[in-house]
Write an enzyme that holds these catalytic residues in place. Structure first.
Site, short mmCIF file in Angstrom:
data_model
loop_
_atom_site.label_atom_id
_atom_site.label_comp_id
_atom_site.label_asym_id
_atom_site.label_seq_id
_atom_site.Cartn_x
_atom_site.Cartn_y
_atom_site.Cartn_z
N ASP A 381 -35.99 84.79 -5.46
CA ASP A 381 -35.70 83.39 -5.16
C ASP A 381 -36.97 82.75 -4.60
O ASP A 381 -37.66 83.35 -3.76
CB ASP A 381 -34.57 83.28 -4.13
CG ASP A 381 -34.32 81.84 -3.70
OD1 ASP A 381 -33.80 81.07 -4.53
OD2 ASP A 381 -34.65 81.49 -2.55
N ASP A 383 -38.51 79.61 -2.52
CA ASP A 383 -38.16 78.55 -1.58
C ASP A 383 -39.42 77.76 -1.24
O ASP A 383 -40.06 77.99 -0.22
CB ASP A 383 -37.54 79.17 -0.32
CG ASP A 383 -36.90 78.13 0.58
OD1 ASP A 383 -37.29 76.95 0.48
OD2 ASP A 383 -36.03 78.48 1.39
N GLU A 385 -41.11 74.46 -0.19
CA GLU A 385 -40.80 73.21 0.50
C GLU A 385 -42.08 72.42 0.78
O GLU A 385 -42.68 72.60 1.82
CB GLU A 385 -40.06 73.51 1.81
CG GLU A 385 -38.77 74.29 1.57
CD GLU A 385 -38.00 74.57 2.85
OE1 GLU A 385 -38.09 73.78 3.82
OE2 GLU A 385 -37.29 75.59 2.89
N TYR A 453 -28.52 69.74 3.33
CA TYR A 453 -28.38 69.70 4.79
C TYR A 453 -29.71 69.27 5.36
O TYR A 453 -30.69 69.09 4.63
CB TYR A 453 -27.94 71.06 5.35
CG TYR A 453 -28.58 72.27 4.70
CD1 TYR A 453 -29.91 72.59 4.95
CD2 TYR A 453 -27.87 73.08 3.82
CE1 TYR A 453 -30.52 73.69 4.35
CE2 TYR A 453 -28.46 74.18 3.21
CZ TYR A 453 -29.78 74.49 3.48
OH TYR A 453 -30.37 75.57 2.89
#
Length: 611
Positions: A381, A383, A385, A453
């Site tokens: 995965d 991630d 950002e 979120y």
């Protein structure tokens, strides 16, 4: 320990440390032939009120340079506040940087850089290097070439494609072109066409072109053309026909939180999920790397901490969380585990990864398939950002970078492995979803974890108070597009299949203090106190310390004393799961297990809601 997922849509302010005081002037350097060297400027960080800049001097000649001096002008209001690896002085708006005693000598082909922190927003002008033109960047002197035209593809076969493009322009002449496949250079040619061979059948590739002038300066990259070779296989399935119920397990949870893999068993959560993302592996130097070796594969768990009930020994081949995950998979054979790389703190490393996607993918493959733990992981995965946007730092890799990285990972890991990514939920106009080619990259992933979120929080210390995970918009929302529904709609609109989108749930709340108003939209004086970080607290604490007093936009909020919190409860999770099913989504995920109660009531709500 790293801070996970600060604002998925909002931004925190990045304060850089002073790297050194502005130096005093050093003796004037010996004259050098300005035509034999270049000086190039880059802004490496920008935090609004200031920035970090970097100058690079390169010896492009055939004789050694013994010293260098760069001069430039800043507009009024822009200045250097600190510098390192050079002595920087000023006279009004004119700035001068001289080499240190240890970095003035440059052999032919060598380069050296120095950096500085600056105030203001201006860019340098009127650059001089040792009294002559700087020959670099967009400064006066020999300008770099323009971007070539976007390539066109023809003659596509199972293993080859012909590319053609419109020529670039340059004030001194274009020397050649670099052809980039998925962000990596595959050829340098003098003409405006190239045939790429040795490709894989049924595979997606992205091609761009970059011009190089007679001073060896490269210009901007062209637009990208996507190519799908004939024959071969197909797009990876989203979720293999089953609904994904995924949770993040943090490597650092075994420390202060005392949350071990065994807790997934004792809480009943392991039996109710389908996938685990283990967070995080590091991304550094353009490669995947271990995040915390002690937690990952070295810590010895006692019998009462172990999934198997057997204590680790000093001489066993594998310990730590990896061995515990192995034991968990033995107990739950259908459970899949992915290793997640990056996160809020380590996403800055993806900039280097994007420069060589194939090399990055190879490093990740080698690490995930290390013989010591190869059986533990079912995929990877990412991630990041955020691609071509700002998180803890700002990425400028370009809109194609994310797709190029995901394409390289899929090519390396193969069709049977899981390749996924956590992605922004900024559904605002001109927001982060628009900054990268998420639609193009979707063909390489099994699914996206949409981080729905952290839309709002106490990084806006005075408020207004707002739910950090709104499902839909509501009257008075601080920013349009910062909702789960907006994000999912935007991904669908650009062509990402609904079955490849997972909705995100935070097992924590975000809160303010100094609040007098019950409803959202109140003012505050700062972040509410939290156990591990100001303005954030686990659900398992909030459910009793500050019980929910209302709901807005599909999520709960609570006003207790002077504190105001927003968080999801079993009831609001049920609402969100029903909505996810109505949208045809691939499932849901959450951050992270340790925020739940000891009996896993939030995991139960998520699992039951998707059943």
């Amino acid at each position: 320990m790293r801070v996970r997922h600060r604002a998925a849509a909002g931004l925190a302010t990045l304060l850089l440390p002073l790297a050194g005081l502005v130096g005093l002037a050093s003796p004037a350097p010996a004259a050098a032939d300005a035509a034999s060297a270049t000086a190039t400027y880059a802004k490496t960080q920008d935090w609004g009120t200031g920035f970090e800049g970097k100058w690079t001097v390169k010896n492009t000649g055939t004789t050694t340079i013994s010293a260098w001096t760069i001069e430039w002008d800043f507009p009024s209001g822009t200045s250097v506040t600190s510098a390192w690896d050079a002595d920087v002085t000023s006279s009004g708006t004119h700035w001068t940087a001289k080499n240190k005693s240890y970095n003035g000598t440059l052999a032919p082909g060598a380069s050296v850089s120095f950096g500085f922190n600056g105030a203001g927003s201006g860019a340098p002008a009127n650059c001089k290097l040792n009294g002559g033109g700087c020959d670099g960047g967009t400064l006066p002197g020999d300008n770099p070439p323009s971007a070539p035209g976007t390539p066109t593809a023809s003659g596509i076969t199972d293993t080859s494609v012909k590319l053609s493009w419109a020529a670039a322009t340059d004030d001194k002449g274009v020397k050649n072109y670099d052809v980039l496949r998925d962000g990596a250079k595959v050829a340098t040619v003098t003409s405006t066409s190239y045939t790429d061979t040795g490709l894989t059948a049924g595979t997606d590739y992205a091609y761009t072109v970059q011009a190089r002038d007679t001073a060896d300066q490269t210009g901007p990259v062209s637009g990208a053309v996507s190519v799908h070779t004939t024959g071969g296989g197909s797009n990876p399935p989203p979720t293999n026909g089953s609904t994904v119920k995924l949770g993040y397990f943090t490597e650092w949870g075994i420390y202060g939180r005392n949350y071990n893999v065994k807790n997934l068993v004792t809480s009943g959560s392991a039996a109710k999920i389908t996938h685990i993302n283990y967070a995080f592996g590091n991304v550094t130097g353009g490669k995947c790397a271990i995040g915390d070796s002690y937690a990952d594969y070295d810590k010895a768990f006692t019998a009462d901490q172990s999934v198997s009930g057997v204590a680790d020994t000093w001489d066993q081949p594998l310990r730590g969380n990896f061995n515990q995950l192995r034991e968990l998979k033995a107990k739950y054979p259908n459970l899949k585990v992915l290793w997640s790389f990056g996160g809020w703190t380590w996403s800055g490393g993806f900039a280097d990864a994007a420069k060589d996607p194939a090399g990055f993918a190879q490093s990740c493959y080698d690490l995930v398939h290390d013989p010591r733990w190869a059986d533990v992981f079912d995929g990877i995965d990412i991630d990041w950002e955020y691609p071509n946007a700002c998180g803890l730092s700002c990425d400028t890799s370009g809109a194609a970078a994310f797709k190029n990285v995901m394409a390289a990972l899929r090519a390396k890991f193969g069709s049977s492995a899981l390749v996924t990514a956590a992605v922004t939920a900024d559904g605002s106009t001109g927001g982060k979803i628009e900054a990268a080619d998420y639609a193009g990259a979707a063909s390489y992933v099994n699914w996206y974890n949409v981080m729905t979120y952290d839309f709002f929080g106490a990084w806006d210390a005075q408020g207004p108070t707002a739910p950090h995970s709104p499902l839909t918009s509501y009257n008075g929302i601080p920013k349009a597009g910062f909702t789960t529904a907006d994000a999912i709609a935007k991904y669908k609109a650009i062509g990402v299949p609904a079955s490849k989108l997972l909705v995100g749930i935070g097992f924590y709340g975000r809160g303010w203090t100094g609040v007098t108003q019950d409803a959202p939209g109140g003012t505050a004086t700062g972040p509410a106190a939290g156990t591990y970080e100001q303005g954030i607290e686990d659900y398992k604490v909030l459910k009793t310390s500050c019980p929910a007093t209302g709901t807005v936009a599909g999520t709960a909020y609570a006003h207790c004393g002077s504190n105001w919190w927003s968080y999801d409860t079993p009831a609001t999770i049920g609402t969100k799961m029903a909505w996810a099913k109505s949208q045809g989504l691939g499932g849901a995920f959450f951050w992270e297990f340790s925020g739940d109660t000891g009996n896993g009531e939030l995991v139960s709500a998520l699992s039951n809601g998707l059943s």
